[in-house]
Design a protein around this motif. Structure first.
Motif, short mmCIF file in Angstrom:
data_model
loop_
_atom_site.label_atom_id
_atom_site.label_comp_id
_atom_site.label_asym_id
_atom_site.label_seq_id
_atom_site.Cartn_x
_atom_site.Cartn_y
_atom_site.Cartn_z
N MET A 1 16.01 -43.13 -11.97
CA MET A 1 15.02 -42.96 -10.95
C MET A 1 14.41 -41.57 -11.05
SD MET A 1 14.92 -45.30 -8.57
CE MET A 1 15.11 -46.93 -8.85
N ASP A 2 13.14 -41.51 -10.95
CA ASP A 2 12.42 -40.24 -10.94
C ASP A 2 12.21 -39.85 -9.48
OD1 ASP A 2 10.70 -38.10 -11.13
OD2 ASP A 2 9.47 -39.02 -12.71
N GLN A 3 13.10 -39.02 -8.95
CA GLN A 3 13.06 -38.66 -7.54
C GLN A 3 11.81 -37.85 -7.19
OE1 GLN A 3 16.83 -36.94 -6.49
NE2 GLN A 3 17.90 -38.88 -6.75
N GLU A 4 11.35 -37.03 -8.12
CA GLU A 4 10.14 -36.24 -7.85
C GLU A 4 8.92 -37.15 -7.72
OE1 GLU A 4 9.68 -33.10 -10.70
OE2 GLU A 4 11.71 -32.34 -10.35
N LYS A 5 8.82 -38.12 -8.60
CA LYS A 5 7.69 -39.05 -8.53
C LYS A 5 7.80 -39.93 -7.28
CE LYS A 5 4.90 -42.11 -11.31
NZ LYS A 5 4.61 -42.59 -12.65
N ALA A 6 9.02 -40.37 -6.94
CA ALA A 6 9.21 -41.18 -5.74
C ALA A 6 8.83 -40.40 -4.49
CB ALA A 6 10.66 -41.66 -5.65
N ALA A 7 9.08 -39.10 -4.47
CA ALA A 7 8.74 -38.26 -3.31
C ALA A 7 7.23 -38.22 -3.09
CB ALA A 7 9.29 -36.85 -3.50
N GLN A 8 6.46 -38.43 -4.14
CA GLN A 8 4.99 -38.43 -4.03
C GLN A 8 4.44 -39.80 -3.66
OE1 GLN A 8 3.68 -37.04 -7.84
NE2 GLN A 8 4.77 -35.10 -7.67
N GLY A 9 5.28 -40.83 -3.67
CA GLY A 9 4.84 -42.19 -3.39
C GLY A 9 4.69 -42.47 -1.91
N PRO A 10 4.38 -43.71 -1.58
CA PRO A 10 4.11 -44.07 -0.18
C PRO A 10 5.32 -43.98 0.75
CG PRO A 10 4.19 -46.02 -1.55
CD PRO A 10 4.24 -44.84 -2.48
N GLY A 12 7.93 -41.68 0.28
CA GLY A 12 8.42 -40.31 0.31
C GLY A 12 9.78 -40.10 -0.33
N THR A 13 10.38 -41.14 -0.85
CA THR A 13 11.69 -41.06 -1.48
C THR A 13 11.94 -42.34 -2.26
OG1 THR A 13 14.05 -40.64 -1.08
CG2 THR A 13 12.92 -42.03 0.52
N PRO A 52 11.33 -56.37 6.81
CA PRO A 52 10.37 -55.70 7.69
C PRO A 52 10.23 -54.20 7.47
CG PRO A 52 12.36 -56.23 8.89
CD PRO A 52 12.49 -56.86 7.54
N SER A 53 11.19 -53.57 6.80
CA SER A 53 11.06 -52.13 6.55
C SER A 53 11.81 -51.76 5.29
CB SER A 53 11.58 -51.32 7.73
OG SER A 53 12.95 -51.55 7.92
N THR A 54 11.51 -50.58 4.78
CA THR A 54 12.17 -50.10 3.58
C THR A 54 13.53 -49.51 3.92
OG1 THR A 54 11.12 -47.94 3.81
CG2 THR A 54 9.98 -49.56 2.46
N VAL A 55 14.39 -49.42 2.91
CA VAL A 55 15.70 -48.79 3.07
C VAL A 55 15.76 -47.62 2.09
CG1 VAL A 55 18.20 -49.11 2.90
CG2 VAL A 55 16.75 -50.99 3.70
N PRO A 56 15.59 -46.40 2.59
CA PRO A 56 15.65 -45.24 1.71
C PRO A 56 17.03 -45.12 1.05
CG PRO A 56 14.68 -44.64 3.82
CD PRO A 56 15.24 -46.02 3.96
N ALA A 57 17.05 -44.68 -0.20
CA ALA A 57 18.32 -44.49 -0.91
C ALA A 57 19.22 -43.55 -0.12
CB ALA A 57 18.05 -43.92 -2.30
N GLY A 58 20.50 -43.90 -0.03
CA GLY A 58 21.47 -43.09 0.70
C GLY A 58 21.57 -43.44 2.18
N SER A 59 20.80 -44.41 2.64
CA SER A 59 20.84 -44.80 4.05
C SER A 59 22.11 -45.57 4.37
CB SER A 59 19.65 -45.72 4.40
OG SER A 59 18.45 -45.04 4.26
#
Length: 79
Positions: A1-10, A12-13, A52-59
């Protein structure tokens, strides 16, 4: 996973795939009830499944289970 690129996505992580999250439900629900004496099961009504919603990694993930009824099927386990 590219965490820097994911942080720029819709989102944020980085996020967990919906089916990964869904795969946790049997384990979590297994703390509430157990199904015994069956030889096979099927996935039923996945066509109505919604995320219905996203699950951020580490949640932290939890489920809410309500057992409405228990009825004998009248059929024993088939093997």
């Amino acid at each position: 996973m590219d965490q820097e690129k994911a942080a720029q996505g819709p989102f944020g992580t980085t996020i967990a795939h919906g089916f990964l999250t869904l795969s946790l439900v049997p384990m979590l629900a297994g703390e509430v009830y157990a199904v015994e004496g069956i030889a096979m099961g099927i996935n039923y009504r996945a066509n109505r499944l919604r995320f219905p919603s996203t699950v951020p990694a580490g949640s932290r993930v939890r489920t809410d289970v309500e057992l409405l009824a228990v009825e004998p099927s009248g059929q024993g386990a088939r093997r």
